[in-house]
Design a protein around this motif. Structure first.
Motif, mmCIF file in Angstrom:
data_model
loop_
_atom_site.group_PDB
_atom_site.id
_atom_site.type_symbol
_atom_site.label_atom_id
_atom_site.label_comp_id
_atom_site.label_asym_id
_atom_site.label_seq_id
_atom_site.Cartn_x
_atom_site.Cartn_y
_atom_site.Cartn_z
ATOM 1 N N ILE A 54 -29.505 12.983 86.274
ATOM 2 C CA ILE A 54 -30.571 12.651 85.898
ATOM 3 C C ILE A 54 -30.113 12.112 84.813
ATOM 4 O O ILE A 54 -30.902 11.178 84.146
ATOM 5 N N LEU A 55 -30.047 13.419 83.579
ATOM 6 C CA LEU A 55 -29.941 13.607 82.757
ATOM 7 C C LEU A 55 -29.002 12.395 81.875
ATOM 8 O O LEU A 55 -29.329 12.039 81.004
ATOM 9 N N SER A 56 -27.866 12.204 82.996
ATOM 10 C CA SER A 56 -26.662 11.666 82.228
ATOM 11 C C SER A 56 -27.331 10.155 82.925
ATOM 12 O O SER A 56 -26.229 9.101 82.016
ATOM 13 N N SER A 57 -27.552 9.598 83.529
ATOM 14 C CA SER A 57 -28.086 8.691 84.178
ATOM 15 C C SER A 57 -28.916 7.130 83.102
ATOM 16 O O SER A 57 -28.186 6.202 82.602
ATOM 17 N N PHE A 58 -29.639 8.863 82.282
ATOM 18 C CA PHE A 58 -30.023 7.155 81.498
ATOM 19 C C PHE A 58 -28.800 6.918 80.419
ATOM 20 O O PHE A 58 -29.005 5.710 79.481
ATOM 21 N N PHE A 59 -28.069 8.378 79.767
ATOM 22 C CA PHE A 59 -27.369 7.734 78.634
ATOM 23 C C PHE A 59 -26.155 6.842 78.757
ATOM 24 O O PHE A 59 -25.487 6.021 78.431
ATOM 25 N N LEU A 60 -26.207 6.063 80.648
ATOM 26 C CA LEU A 60 -24.938 5.777 81.268
ATOM 27 C C LEU A 60 -25.404 4.185 80.107
ATOM 28 O O LEU A 60 -24.245 3.781 79.698
ATOM 29 N N SER A 61 -26.587 4.002 81.360
ATOM 30 C CA SER A 61 -26.966 2.759 80.775
ATOM 31 C C SER A 61 -27.388 2.554 79.228
ATOM 32 O O SER A 61 -27.159 0.927 78.528
ATOM 33 N N TYR A 62 -27.919 3.177 79.009
ATOM 34 C CA TYR A 62 -28.222 4.099 77.183
ATOM 35 C C TYR A 62 -26.378 3.218 75.920
ATOM 36 O O TYR A 62 -26.782 2.293 75.469
ATOM 37 N N ALA A 63 -26.010 4.483 76.620
ATOM 38 C CA ALA A 63 -24.535 3.221 76.048
ATOM 39 C C ALA A 63 -24.299 2.406 76.384
ATOM 40 O O ALA A 63 -23.390 1.333 75.302
ATOM 41 N N ILE A 64 -24.122 1.692 77.365
ATOM 42 C CA ILE A 64 -23.929 0.653 77.844
ATOM 43 C C ILE A 64 -24.821 -0.717 76.882
ATOM 44 O O ILE A 64 -24.441 -1.853 76.350
ATOM 45 N N MET A 65 -26.095 -0.479 76.581
ATOM 46 C CA MET A 65 -26.777 -1.539 75.559
ATOM 47 C C MET A 65 -26.575 -1.153 73.827
ATOM 48 O O MET A 65 -26.745 -2.378 73.662
ATOM 49 N N GLN A 66 -26.075 -0.032 73.667
ATOM 50 C CA GLN A 66 -25.724 -0.505 72.761
ATOM 51 C C GLN A 66 -25.122 -1.008 72.041
ATOM 52 O O GLN A 66 -25.651 -2.167 70.556
ATOM 53 N N PRO A 67 -23.739 -2.128 72.539
ATOM 54 C CA PRO A 67 -22.826 -3.123 70.720
ATOM 55 C C PRO A 67 -23.932 -3.956 71.647
ATOM 56 O O PRO A 67 -24.132 -5.034 71.001
ATOM 57 N N ILE A 68 -24.233 -4.337 72.861
ATOM 58 C CA ILE A 68 -25.234 -5.512 73.396
ATOM 59 C C ILE A 68 -26.415 -6.059 72.671
ATOM 60 O O ILE A 68 -26.821 -6.873 71.715
ATOM 61 N N GLY A 69 -27.126 -4.616 72.536
ATOM 62 C CA GLY A 69 -28.605 -4.374 71.371
ATOM 63 C C GLY A 69 -28.646 -4.892 70.099
ATOM 64 O O GLY A 69 -28.622 -5.878 69.563
ATOM 65 N N GLY A 70 -27.035 -4.871 69.922
ATOM 66 C CA GLY A 70 -26.711 -4.747 68.415
ATOM 67 C C GLY A 70 -26.245 -6.465 68.188
ATOM 68 O O GLY A 70 -26.760 -6.645 66.573
ATOM 69 N N THR A 71 -25.428 -6.844 68.604
ATOM 70 C CA THR A 71 -25.081 -8.106 68.888
ATOM 71 C C THR A 71 -25.628 -8.826 68.959
ATOM 72 O O THR A 71 -26.136 -9.932 68.223
ATOM 73 N N LEU A 72 -27.403 -8.849 70.041
ATOM 74 C CA LEU A 72 -28.209 -9.366 70.507
ATOM 75 C C LEU A 72 -29.232 -9.567 68.636
ATOM 76 O O LEU A 72 -29.631 -10.385 68.477
ATOM 77 N N ALA A 73 -29.068 -8.579 68.319
ATOM 78 C CA ALA A 73 -30.031 -8.463 66.866
ATOM 79 C C ALA A 73 -29.310 -9.094 65.593
ATOM 80 O O ALA A 73 -29.775 -9.799 64.495
ATOM 81 N N ASP A 74 -27.852 -9.086 65.437
ATOM 82 C CA ASP A 74 -27.598 -9.872 64.712
ATOM 83 C C ASP A 74 -27.507 -11.289 64.886
ATOM 84 O O ASP A 74 -27.751 -12.044 63.621
ATOM 85 N N LYS A 75 -27.694 -11.866 66.202
ATOM 86 C CA LYS A 75 -27.652 -13.218 66.335
ATOM 87 C C LYS A 75 -29.004 -13.970 66.094
ATOM 88 O O LYS A 75 -29.731 -14.620 65.548
ATOM 89 N N PHE A 76 -30.300 -13.154 66.666
ATOM 90 C CA PHE A 76 -31.375 -13.362 66.847
ATOM 91 C C PHE A 76 -32.787 -12.918 66.175
ATOM 92 O O PHE A 76 -33.648 -13.033 65.671
ATOM 93 N N GLY A 77 -31.934 -11.968 65.553
ATOM 94 C CA GLY A 77 -32.971 -11.241 64.592
ATOM 95 C C GLY A 77 -33.492 -9.455 65.394
ATOM 96 O O GLY A 77 -33.117 -9.496 66.315
ATOM 97 N N SER A 78 -34.027 -8.886 64.057
ATOM 98 C CA SER A 78 -34.207 -7.354 64.753
ATOM 99 C C SER A 78 -35.591 -7.918 65.070
ATOM 100 O O SER A 78 -35.151 -6.406 66.262
#
Length: 413
Positions: A54-78
């Protein structure tokens, strides 16, 4: 100072204050599950391995979103990315309170990780947009210190809310607080100072394939992975350890958990000052020394005969690892071109959140296999800290010369 400069200065500190508030609430929602799993595991009859999943299920998707979120913030602003992230994680925090089974908790926590995963790297972009390079280490350290404040308060508040209202209502209350934060962001969060304008004038962002060729990023990912094995392993299992093994009640456990967190808070702020004023080009020393302190302290904690010594050694480990992690998370802001800070930070956070996927489940499995003994689980954390200790020795940066900014990885090659 002219009027425009004064306005920009006030705005950047408003942005920083709002981001800190977001990190605190972020940790409330993130850490609450570590307290709630105690009554949840009793209600649903869960094993240690199931709790770890249960605890790890959060981190799986959380990890996947890290570079995606950073790239989106670079492109569209934070700003846009941050607001969407806050709304998403708040809604799924509320939904956690409606969970009815082991499987439903797995799914909801996975979705929660998607909602929250963009916030860390997007907040780094907001710092780069709002602060000049020579102030970013201190600004980032203040952000990082907010996570320790969240750690100080979250366990105690979550334990109190869970005891008073039940774990379901606790998640609903925390989710509503997050939605209020989103409204504040929509009205007041505008990281659009002169630094943001400069970032927008950058000709081109570093393509991902070139970003992945930067050896420093891979090393920082590995370092953050090792440190985060301890961060998320301890955060996931220390509440249960203190209640089940050391026989504390939940509120006392939450109060004692605040002591290591308070020392981390002080360490993070001091580290930020050192990084801007004294350690430019010598950042690896803080990582290596901090990791060494972490190794020794975790070993002593695992052998501690009393609760007092457990807390003392945990606090000392937190001091060392707080210095190391603050240094690690600050380096992209200092040595990577501003146009690619989000993507670079996201990749480093990916390393840390991958540890979040592994540590809770691996520790839960070890605890179950060794009939409730935490010895093997603690040894897993001790071994993990050797990664930043060894890799930190290989880091190479260019020190600041005179009044020139530190050399940074350029987008032109």
């Amino acid at each position: 100072m002219n009027t425009a400069a004064t306005v920009n200065s006030k705005n950047k500190y408003l942005v920083l204050g709002l981001l800190c508030l977001g990190w605190i609430i972020n940790y409330f929602d993130k850490v609450a599950i570590n307290v709630a799993v105690i009554p949840i595991s009793q209600e649903f009859g869960l094993s240690e391995t199931q709790v770890g999943l249960i605890l790890s299920s959060f981190f799986l998707s959380y990890a996947i979103m890290q570079p995606i979120g950073g790239t989106l913030a670079d492109k569209f602003g934070s700003r846009k990315v941050i607001i969407i992230s806050v709304v998403g994680w708040s809604l799924f925090t509320i939904l956690t309170g409606t969970a009815w089974s082991f499987l439903s908790l797995i799914i909801i926590r996975f979705l929660f990780g998607i909602g929250e995963g963009s916030y860390p790297s997007a907040s780094s972009v907001a710092v780069a947009e709002s602060f000049p390079q020579h102030e970013r280490a201190r600004a980032k350290s203040i952000l990082t210190s907010a996570t320790t404040i969240g750690g100080v308060l979250a366990t105690l508040v979550a334990a109190s809310l869970s005891k008073s209202f039940g774990w379901q209502s606790m998640f609903v209350i925390l989710g509503i607080v997050g939605l209020i934060l989103a409204l504040l962001y929509a009205k007041f969060l505008h990281p659009t100072g002169s630094q943001a304008a400069a970032a927008k004038r950058t000709v081109a962002k570093l393509p991902l394939r070139k970003l992945l060729k930067i050896s420093m990023l891979w090393k920082l990912m590995a370092i953050y992975f090792g440190i985060s094995m301890v961060t998320w392993g301890m955060m996931s299992w220390m509440p249960t350890y203190m209640v089940k093994v050391r026989h504390l009640d939940m509120v006392s456990m939450g109060a004692l958990a605040s002591i290591p967190a308070i020392l981390s808070f002080v360490t993070v702020l001091l580290t930020g000052w050192l990084l801007d004023k004294r350690m430019v080009g010598r950042e690896r020393l803080l990582i290596v020394i901090g990791s060494f302190i972490g190794i020794i302290s975790l070993y002593l904690m695992s052998k501690a005969p009393t609760v007092t010594l457990v807390v003392a050694y945990q606090a000392l480990a937190n001091v060392g690892l707080a210095a190391a992690v603050t240094t690690t998370l600050t380096m992209p802001l200092k040595y990577i071109d501003p146009s690619s800070v989000g993507a670079a930070s996201g990749l480093i956070y990916l390393g840390g959140q991958t540890a979040g996927v592994i540590a809770p489940t691996a520790m839960g499995f070890m605890i179950q296999q060794f009939n409730g003994s935490y010895d093997a689980a603690f040894w897993l954390l001790i071994i993990a800290v050797f990664i930043p200790f060894v890799v930190g020795m290989t880091l190479r940066t260019t020190a600041q010369v005179g009044n020139e900014p530190p050399a940074k990885v350029s987008t032109s090659n």
